[in-house]
Scaffold this active site. Structure first.
Site, short mmCIF file in Angstrom:
data_model
loop_
_atom_site.label_atom_id
_atom_site.label_comp_id
_atom_site.label_asym_id
_atom_site.label_seq_id
_atom_site.Cartn_x
_atom_site.Cartn_y
_atom_site.Cartn_z
CB ALA A 267 -0.91 0.01 1.22
CB SER A 268 2.69 3.06 -1.88
OG SER A 268 3.54 4.19 -1.94
CG LEU A 269 0.62 9.31 -2.79
CD1 LEU A 269 -0.87 9.56 -2.63
CD2 LEU A 269 1.42 10.54 -2.35
CE1 TYR A 270 5.50 8.72 -6.91
CE2 TYR A 270 4.60 9.44 -4.81
CZ TYR A 270 5.63 9.43 -5.73
OH TYR A 270 6.79 10.12 -5.47
CG LEU A 271 5.28 1.80 -9.00
CD1 LEU A 271 6.28 1.26 -7.98
CD2 LEU A 271 4.73 0.65 -9.84
N GLY A 272 6.37 5.11 -8.67
CA GLY A 272 7.02 5.96 -9.65
C GLY A 272 7.21 5.25 -10.99
CB THR A 273 7.17 6.35 -14.27
OG1 THR A 273 7.71 7.68 -14.19
CG2 THR A 273 5.69 6.40 -13.93
N GLY A 274 10.34 5.32 -12.89
CA GLY A 274 11.74 5.24 -13.28
C GLY A 274 12.27 3.81 -13.30
CG ASP B 19 5.41 -15.22 2.47
OD1 ASP B 19 4.42 -15.17 1.71
OD2 ASP B 19 6.46 -15.81 2.17
CE LYS C 108 2.57 7.31 2.00
NZ LYS C 108 3.68 8.24 2.07
CG HIS D 188 -0.45 9.88 2.91
ND1 HIS D 188 0.24 10.12 4.09
CD2 HIS D 188 0.28 10.47 1.93
CE1 HIS D 188 1.32 10.82 3.83
NE2 HIS D 188 1.38 11.05 2.52
#
Length: 556
Positions: free
Chosen positions: A124-131, A227, A222, A220
């Site tokens: 769970a996170s705000l977003y995943l980057g694109t790099g 497992d 994180k 928001h």
């Protein structure tokens, strides 16, 4: 409703209730804070009341059990036991808790845990980057899923990812496009949920530009889970958070009950979120109200029930487990337990998950944080850090009005994540300087400079995103409690976003030392704020920023 009616009966009810709590200052303070809140809100016609949070205290969902002796209420930290009246309490051995010190360490651990996962990966996170680093993480997930299918005995590996809809959909290349190959290749094993705040709807949704629609409300939380092991952090899944953006991270290894709880929590939020499909469209879970097209009240009511069911059922399970453990320990001697092969170390550390989802009328983290600040006695020290210094008025009043010593660590303008940004967004660091100066002026006007100290973090080439607090009891050189997770102690965290953190309470000196070293390493890179600080050229705030800040401070 009986709880609210009893509370409305007046002060007699409270005197009687508080009279039932001798030696429980934490719970008494909690009830006092809630009593004040009811008085402020009684005239407001609201569908749901925060008083419903008192229901577990007055009408327990499980039978009352004899409280375990000091093995679960150790001297010095027993005062925090009241938290388990609101959330589940997880007793663990401190040997299962490790504080991580750097973004790189966290990133490498995350990849390593994904590679060996057999049953579940929950992120769970705000977003995943694109790099490229984010792609490396996606490749790890894809490789592990592929291996699970090719194994001689195929595993039941499931991957669940929860992100924010608005932040994860920004731009042509975004979190959704990064993750899309996973549900396309592994539709039976992968779930990608995108939370959309119910408050961004209608004309507002159409008019607010893409970069600014996130100000209305976000997912928001994180949590990174593999497992039975969990990383709790304030860091997002983006390259800077893997390299040079300072945050906090704690690794809970082989803590099955905690992993189960956060899996259920992410599942619950996922159920009230939009589901990413293989063609990059989104759908609502069958039978669920649409977050921005459906009735907002009905949606929030359903979301409240879904999340509170997770919290209350886990709390019930843990209470029953504590009762069984206490009963078993009373019948078995240590020699008997050893002979029976039970070599599990006794818990010396307690984990409390604190959830804040004000859009759904869930405000547990706010209540616990306010109570901790209220109870901090003279001689205690509170080290509080936030990447975005914008305390709520309630938190500010408690810092200024209580007796504990405070050292508050915040980002200098140069390490603020918005520093150097183009357009209006580039003025955000100056707005934080303005808020900081106003708070410092109030500290000085009250003559509290010795008790409340501000410090600014600075590190060349880095940005600062750490948040949380460490509590040192009076006379102690080590902390016995820390809060770590996603909340920033600001208006957004309390009122707009979905947040989660954990309170770690420990009597183990080695773990206390880890927490102390973490705090020291952060504060060592800071300078004390004085009146001279605001005379520096980098602290000069333009007039228009000063004028606009009071109008927009509740959105960042």
């Amino acid at each position: 409703m009986a709880v609210a009616a009893a509370a409305a009966a007046g002060p007699v009810f409270w005197r009687r209730l508080l009279g039932l709590l001798p030696g429980r200052p934490g719970l008494a303070a909690l009830l006092g804070r809630l009593s004040d809140r009811l008085g402020r809100n009684r005239d407001r016609q609201r569908r749901r009341s925060p008083w419903l949070l008192l229901a577990p205290l007055l009408s327990p969902a499980v039978p009352q059990v004899t409280s375990p002796p000091c093995c679960l209420c150790p001297e010095g930290v027993h005062r925090f036991q009241w938290i388990r009246n609101l959330v589940p309490e997880f007793g663990v051995s401190s040997s299962h808790v490790r504080v991580l010190s750097s973004p790189a360490e966290s990133f490498e651990l995350m990849k390593g845990q994904i590679r060996v996962a057999k049953r579940r990966v929950v992120m769970a996170s705000l977003y995943l980057g694109t790099g490229p680093l984010e792609q490396e993480l996606v490749d790890c997930l894809e490789s592990t899923l592929e291996k699970s299918l090719q194994a001689k005995f195929p595993s039941n590996l499931k991957v669940s990812i929860l992100l924010d809809f608005t932040r994860g959909s920004r731009g042509r290349k975004n979190s959704r496009t990064m993750l899309l190959p996973l549900p396309q290749r592994f539709p039976e094993q992968v779930r990608v949920s995108l939370f959309h705040t119910p408050h961004l709807r209608g004309l507002l949704r159409l008019l607010i530009p893409e970069r600014f629609n996130e100000t209305i409300g976000l997912q928001h939380i994180k949590v990174y889970l593999f497992d039975n092991s969990v990383i709790l952090s304030g860091a997002n899944l983006s390259d800077s958070y893997f390299t040079n953006r300072q945050d906090r991270y704690v690794f809970l290894q082989d803590c099955a009950e905690i992993a189960d709880f956060f899996t259920e929590l992410v599942d619950a939020v996922g159920d009230v979120s939009l589901q990413l499909q293989g063609d990059d469209t989104v759908q609502v879970v069958d039978g669920m109200v649409h977050p921005y097209k459906g009735d907002r009240t009905e949606y929030c009511k359903a979301a409240n029930k879904r999340v509170m069911d997770v919290i209350n059922s886990a709390r019930t399970r843990q209470q029953m487990l504590h009762a069984q453990t206490f009963h078993s320990n009373s019948l078995l001697t240590q020699e008997d337990a050893a002979a029976a092969g039970d070599r599990r170390p006794a818990p010396d550390t307690w984990i409390y998950p604190l959830i804040q989802m004000k859009p759904f009328e869930i405000q547990i983290d706010e209540i616990v944080t306010e109570t901790l600040l209220t109870e901090a006695e003279r001689g205690a020290k509170v080290y509080l850090t936030t990447g975005y210094f914008n305390l709520t008025q309630a938190y500010m009043d408690l810092v200024l009005g209580t007796r504990a010593e405070y050292q508050i660590l915040l980002a200098s303008p140069e390490v603020n994540g918005f520093f150097g940004a183009k357009g209006v967004v580039g003025a955000i660091p100056a707005a934080y300087v303005h808020i900081e100066r106003q708070f410092y002026s109030e500290v000085c006007s009250l003559g509290q400079q010795e008790r409340v100290q501000l410090q600014e973090y600075w590190r060349r080439g880095w940005t600062f995103h750490a948040k949380g607090l460490w509590l040192y009891l009076a006379g102690s050189s080590l902390p016995c409690l820390t809060l770590i997770g996603s909340p920033n102690f600001g208006y957004r965290s309390v009122h707009r976003d979905l947040e989660a953190q954990i309170a770690i309470v420990t009597e183990n000196e080695a773990l206390q030392q880890q927490l102390h070293q973490e705090q020291e390493q952060l504060y060592l890179r800071s300078g004390v704020v004085s009146s001279a600080t605001f005379e520096q050229p980098s602290r000069q705030v333009k007039l228009w920023v000063k004028m606009v800040t009071p109008l927009i401070k509740n959105f960042f």
